[in-house]
Structure formats: C-alpha cells, structure tokens
Write a protein that holds these residues in place. Structure first.
Motif, PDB file in Angstrom:
ATOM      1  N   SER A  84       0.894  -1.284   0.192  1.00 53.91           N
ATOM      2  CA  SER A  84       0.040  -0.041  -0.113  1.00 53.91           C
ATOM      3  C   SER A  84       0.859   1.221   0.024  1.00 53.91           C
ATOM      4  N   GLY A  85       0.274   2.401  -0.257  1.00 51.87           N
ATOM      5  CA  GLY A  85       0.863   3.858  -0.087  1.00 51.87           C
ATOM      6  C   GLY A  85       1.576   3.815   1.221  1.00 51.87           C
ATOM      7  N   MET A  86       0.678   3.412   2.246  1.00 51.07           N
ATOM      8  CA  MET A  86       1.288   3.630   3.587  1.00 51.07           C
ATOM      9  C   MET A  86       2.283   2.736   3.964  1.00 51.07           C
ATOM     10  N   ALA A  87       2.385   1.631   3.131  1.00 54.38           N
ATOM     11  CA  ALA A  87       3.369   0.498   3.582  1.00 54.38           C
ATOM     12  C   ALA A  87       4.810   1.146   3.045  1.00 54.38           C
ATOM     13  N   VAL A 109      -0.075  17.404   4.972  1.00 54.45           N
ATOM     14  CA  VAL A 109       0.317  16.189   4.491  1.00 54.45           C
ATOM     15  C   VAL A 109      -0.761  15.115   4.478  1.00 54.45           C
ATOM     16  N   TYR A 110      -0.850  13.991   3.930  1.00 54.84           N
ATOM     17  CA  TYR A 110      -1.947  12.939   3.730  1.00 54.84           C
ATOM     18  C   TYR A 110      -2.320  12.456   4.964  1.00 54.84           C
ATOM     19  N   GLY A 111      -3.456  12.550   5.587  1.00 56.12           N
ATOM     20  CA  GLY A 111      -4.066  12.276   6.678  1.00 56.12           C
ATOM     21  C   GLY A 111      -3.226  10.872   7.501  1.00 56.12           C
ATOM     22  N   SER A 156       0.134  18.802  -2.323  1.00 59.02           N
ATOM     23  CA  SER A 156      -0.199  18.147  -1.166  1.00 59.02           C
ATOM     24  C   SER A 156      -1.800  17.781  -1.181  1.00 59.02           C
ATOM     25  N   ASN A 157      -2.059  16.902  -0.197  1.00 61.52           N
ATOM     26  CA  ASN A 157      -3.376  16.321  -0.244  1.00 61.52           C
ATOM     27  C   ASN A 157      -3.933  16.942   1.100  1.00 61.52           C
ATOM     28  N   PRO A 158      -5.050  17.715   1.102  1.00 60.42           N
ATOM     29  CA  PRO A 158      -5.787  18.138   0.023  1.00 60.42           C
ATOM     30  C   PRO A 158      -5.831  19.327  -0.624  1.00 60.42           C
ATOM     31  N   VAL A 181      10.002  12.409  -0.897  1.00 64.34           N
ATOM     32  CA  VAL A 181       8.906  13.233  -1.427  1.00 64.34           C
ATOM     33  C   VAL A 181       7.779  12.053  -1.829  1.00 64.34           C
ATOM     34  N   ASP A 182       6.705  12.420  -1.526  1.00 57.92           N
ATOM     35  CA  ASP A 182       5.441  11.689  -1.886  1.00 57.92           C
ATOM     36  C   ASP A 182       5.044  12.281  -3.171  1.00 57.92           C
ATOM     37  N   ASN A 183       5.082  11.673  -4.261  1.00 63.62           N
ATOM     38  CA  ASN A 183       4.774  12.028  -5.612  1.00 63.62           C
ATOM     39  C   ASN A 183       3.429  11.523  -6.211  1.00 63.62           C
ATOM     40  N   HIS A 203       5.203   6.313  -3.232  1.00 64.54           N
ATOM     41  CA  HIS A 203       3.829   6.403  -4.194  1.00 64.54           C
ATOM     42  C   HIS A 203       2.984   5.776  -3.333  1.00 64.54           C
ATOM     43  N   SER A 204       1.689   6.186  -3.496  1.00 67.00           N
ATOM     44  CA  SER A 204       0.612   5.314  -3.218  1.00 67.00           C
ATOM     45  C   SER A 204       0.340   4.924  -4.845  1.00 67.00           C
ATOM     46  N   ALA A 205       0.477   3.631  -5.073  1.00 68.25           N
ATOM     47  CA  ALA A 205       0.349   3.172  -6.547  1.00 68.25           C
ATOM     48  C   ALA A 205      -1.176   2.611  -6.533  1.00 68.25           C
ATOM     49  N   THR A 206      -1.764   2.887  -5.519  1.00 67.88           N
ATOM     50  CA  THR A 206      -3.269   2.591  -5.401  1.00 67.88           C
ATOM     51  C   THR A 206      -3.965   3.690  -6.218  1.00 67.88           C
ATOM     52  N   LYS A 207      -3.293   4.617  -6.669  1.00 72.21           N
ATOM     53  CA  LYS A 207      -4.038   5.931  -7.247  1.00 72.21           C
ATOM     54  C   LYS A 207      -3.582   5.861  -8.915  1.00 72.21           C
ATOM     55  N   TYR A 208      -2.890   7.011  -9.140  1.00 74.50           N
ATOM     56  CA  TYR A 208      -2.775   7.149 -10.696  1.00 74.50           C
ATOM     57  C   TYR A 208      -2.010   5.700 -11.399  1.00 74.50           C
TER      58      TYR A 208
HETATM   59  C1  LIG Z   1      -0.876  11.348  -1.256  1.00 78.09           C
HETATM   60  C2  LIG Z   1      -0.939  10.188  -0.659  1.00 78.09           C
HETATM   61  N1  LIG Z   1      -0.043   9.460  -0.025  1.00 78.09           N
HETATM   62  C3  LIG Z   1      -0.168   8.325   0.437  1.00 78.09           C
HETATM   63  C4  LIG Z   1      -1.507   7.651   0.413  1.00 78.09           C
HETATM   64  C5  LIG Z   1      -1.720   6.269   1.081  1.00 78.09           C
HETATM   65  O1  LIG Z   1      -1.775   5.465   0.104  1.00 78.09           O
HETATM   66  P1  LIG Z   1      -2.479   3.890   0.680  1.00 78.09           P
HETATM   67  O2  LIG Z   1      -4.378   4.256   0.645  1.00 78.09           O
HETATM   68  O3  LIG Z   1      -2.439   3.305  -0.692  1.00 78.09           O
HETATM   69  O4  LIG Z   1      -1.955   3.415   1.596  1.00 78.09           O
HETATM   70  C6  LIG Z   1      -2.753   8.516  -0.078  1.00 78.09           C
HETATM   71  C7  LIG Z   1      -4.011   7.852   0.265  1.00 78.09           C
HETATM   72  O5  LIG Z   1      -5.033   8.475  -0.321  1.00 78.09           O
HETATM   73  C8  LIG Z   1      -2.459   9.643  -0.659  1.00 78.09           C
HETATM   74  O6  LIG Z   1      -3.442  10.676  -0.929  1.00 78.09           O
END
Ligand SMILES: Cc1ncc(COP(=O)(O)O)c(C=O)c1O
Length: 402
Positions: A84-87, A109-111, A156-158, A181-183, A203-208
């Motif tokens: 996961s991105g968090m991993a 930063v992302y929650g 940054s998110n959001p 850097v979170d890209n 990266h969270s590859a879950t996304k793009y």
């Molecule tokens: C910018 C960003 N980084 C990391 C994550 C975490 O990714 P994951 O949900 O794949 O663990 C997210 C999830 O929304 C995100 O938006």
C-alpha cells in the motif's frame, strides 16, 4: 527514457519485459517458494551472493519487472513494491529514523502519514515537526541536532500546496540528510522529484500508477543500497510485499498512464476554471490556476497540473453536505486517480484523525471538498457539479425565506 525510447508513452507500453515463451504481456509468477538445483545454490541465494528469489516475502518475478519499470520512470536506481502507499511511506520513514530521531514534515500532509507519525512513530521514540515548507526559513528554524530526514508531499493532499523540491533539497544536501517526496498526486508522468534533487520518492500506486481502483499498492524509489536495506530489513520483516497478481494489474494499468494523465489534466483545468467562476464557491485550489500561490513553481516542476481539484463551498458543513448528497454520478469515495470521478470531504473523511483546531489552522475547513477528476466526458462532470451546486443555492434560498 529507458530501453532506447524517446518518449515516456512508448516506454510505458514496451519498457522492461521479462517475457517467457514469447508472451506479449508479462506472465504472473505466483510461486511463494523457489527451488534450488543444489544446496550450495540455496546457501548462495540466502546469503545474497547469488541473485534471485528464495521466498516470496522479499519479492517475486512479476514484481521485479514492475519495480525495474518504476525505477526507470522515476529516474532512480531501484524501486521496492509494497502492499500500500502507507507501507511505502512507513518503510521509507523507518529506514532513516530510529528511536531518538526527529523528522521535519510538510504541514498539509496526507492524513494517513499524519496519523502514522503522531500515533505509531511516537511509540517508537520518533519525534516530528509539521512545518510550512513553502517557507525555507521555517524549515531551517525547525532543524534540530537529531533531525534525520525531511518528508514532503507536493502537490499536497488535500490543499494542493506546491513545494520547491530543488530549494528544499539544497537544505537536505547541506545537512547530509535525505529528502523524501510523496509523488502520488503527480505520478512520474508529470513530475520526477529525483531529477529535482530528492533522494527518495514514495507513491501510493493505489492511485494513478494503477489507475483502475482495484489494487492497493505502494512504491519506494531511491539508491540501490537504500532499497536493498528496505527490502531485507523493513519490508521483508514487516511482511509488506506486493503480490504477483497485484504487480500484474499495475503493469497493465501503467500502459495507459500517459493517456490517462493527459486527460485528467485537461479536464481538471476546465473544471477548476468553471468552479472559480461559480458564485457559491469560496475558494478553488488547483496549481494550474493563475490564482494559485505557487503557480510559478508548479509550471517549472510539473509537466501537467494533475487531476485533483479541491474547493470550498460557501456555507460550511451544511452546504458541503447538501452539495455532496445532490451529486448524481460523481461518487462520494476516499480514493483518487480512478477512471470514475470521486469526491470526498477531508474534514470528516481523509483528515478526520486530525484535531479540529489543527485542521482548521491548515485551511481544511468544513466546507472543503476534494474532487478526483475521472475519465468521463468533462461536460458530463461539469453538468453534475453544476446541478449539485445549484442545490446549495436552493438550500440557501429556503433558509432566507423561512
Ligand atoms: C498523497 C497520498 N499518499 C499516500 C496515500 C496512502 O496510500 P494507500 O491508501 O495506498 O496506503 C494516499 C492515500 O490516499 C495519498 O493520497
């Protein structure tokens, strides 16, 4: 670009293959254990003297092809694919920080990253400072003798704050600490942090990168030695590897990354301009708008402005809620970067773990929503937004005449 291609679009389709028997697409190798021709080979493999896998918790053949591709896309030496991105974020942070260390983190930063540092990180003696990284002197002011890394997310998110990776990397180079850097919001198609001075990209590859909303995955990209350490001593031990099945889906999704990112950007530009002119909207956050405070840095560092637009509706929580509930096909959902347009309310969803006072100080207000623009026709997306915004007007009017 790698493999002799001039363009990333061609590399995304053809780059890095380990095809067996002429198969056009990368085969899935789901084996967990790998057998050895003799005992000496087993010993050599476990000790690292011989290349190859011996157990699936450290990687697999399908993932290896994907990791090589991601490393080339990000212009890094090596990549690590995780679950996961968090991993990816936790692996990267834990690789550089241990008990007694301190990290500087960009303030919006992302929650999930916020929660990791403020709850889990502190249990292991890691301290942090959330800093406004648009201001370089604030970064210098936050440096402590035990600061071991700077971690940023850009945009940054959001709130889509854009940071100057180059200038921040000058600070980390002077201090001889890594810049991570979170890209996620850009993907390597639109921004390459390593070229701009970063040491590690997550990266969270879950996304793009996957782009279809059917895989949870993450990547860390960096120097060969760093990635090897993460694989052997963090990812492997915590059991966060990405499965061959998921790696295959990302290899498939990556082929259309260029097409998707171009369409996301085109539609987002139009939608941001539409929202900016709307009279029930208080504020629009999109790096492609002239009104964005870091518009010039965004133009310098990013090939496109991305597919995420955040905006604040007039009327706070009530107005945001009636707008969200009035949407027809746009779905209220957590993720982003999918073909479907998704919307969420950061205050009560992605950033709900943040104390209210801190959240409001950052600008994550009760009226703020984050829109991930999908691949539908842009006119359909605007029409859905328009009719739902109309609902806010009607709600407001109803209150006025009571
Ligand atoms: C910018 C960003 N980084 C990391 C994550 C975490 O990714 P994951 O949900 O794949 O663990 C997210 C999830 O929304 C995100 O938006």
């Amino acid at each position: 670009m790698g493999n002799g291609f001039k363009s990333m679009d061609s590399f995304l389709i053809h780059g890095i293959k380990n095809r067996k028997n002429g198969a056009v697409v990368q085969p899935i190798v789901p084996a967990v254990a790998y057998a050895f021709p003799d005992h000496d080979s087993a010993i050599a493999s476990v000790s690292g003297k011989q290349e190859g896998f011996y157990y699936g918790r450290y990687g697999n053949d399908t993932l290896k092809v994907l990791e090589e591709k991601i490393a080339v896309l990000e212009n890094g030496e090596a990549a690590l694919g995780v679950s996961s991105g968090m991993a990816a974020i936790s692996t990267a942070l834990l690789a550089f920080l241990q008990n007694g260390d301190h990290v500087i983190v960009t303030k919006d930063v992302y929650g999930g990253t916020y929660k990791f540092l403020t709850t889990l990180g502190v249990r292991f003696g890691i301290s942090y400072s959330f800093v406004d990284c648009t201001n370089l002197s604030s970064i210098w002011d936050a440096i402590q003798p035990n600061t071991k890394a700077i971690y940023i997310e850009t945009p940054s998110n959001p709130l889509l704050t854009v940071l100057d990776i180059c200038s921040i990397s000058n600070i980390t180079k002077e201090l001889n600490i890594p810049l991570i850097v979170d890209n996620t919001f850009m993907s390597p198609y639109l921004q390459k942090p390593i070229d701009l001075g970063a040491d590690v990209v997550v990266h969270s590859a879950t996304k793009y990168l996957n782009g279809h909303g059917d895989v949870l995955a993450g990547f860390v990209v960096g120097k060969e030695e760093t990635i090897h350490f993460m694989r052997k001593n963090i990812m492997g031990d915590l059991g966060q590897v990405l499965s061959a099945w998921d790696a295959f889906l990302i290899l498939r999704g990556l082929k259309t990354l260029g097409l998707r990112m171009k369409q996301h950007c085109l539609a987002a530009e139009q939608i941001a301009s539409f929202l900016e002119k709307h009279n029930v909207i208080e504020k629009v956050y999109y790096p492609g708008l002239n009104s964005h405070p870091q518009f010039n840095i965004a133009r310098k560092n990013m090939k496109g402005m991305g597919g995420i637009v955040s905006f604040e509706v007039k009327g706070g929580f009530q107005a945001a809620q009636s707008f969200l509930n009035a949407l027809k096909f746009i779905m209220i959902s957590f993720s982003l970067g999918d073909p479907e347009t998704l919307i969420q309310h950061p205050a009560t969803m992605t950033h709900s773990s943040m104390p209210e006072e801190e959240r409001l100080a950052l600008g994550i207000t009760d009226g703020l929503v984050r829109l991930s623009i999908g691949l539908e026709d842009v006119n359909d997306i605007i029409q859905d937004l328009e009719q739902a915004l109309q609902h806010i007007k009607e709600e407001e009017f109803k209150w006025l005449i009571v």
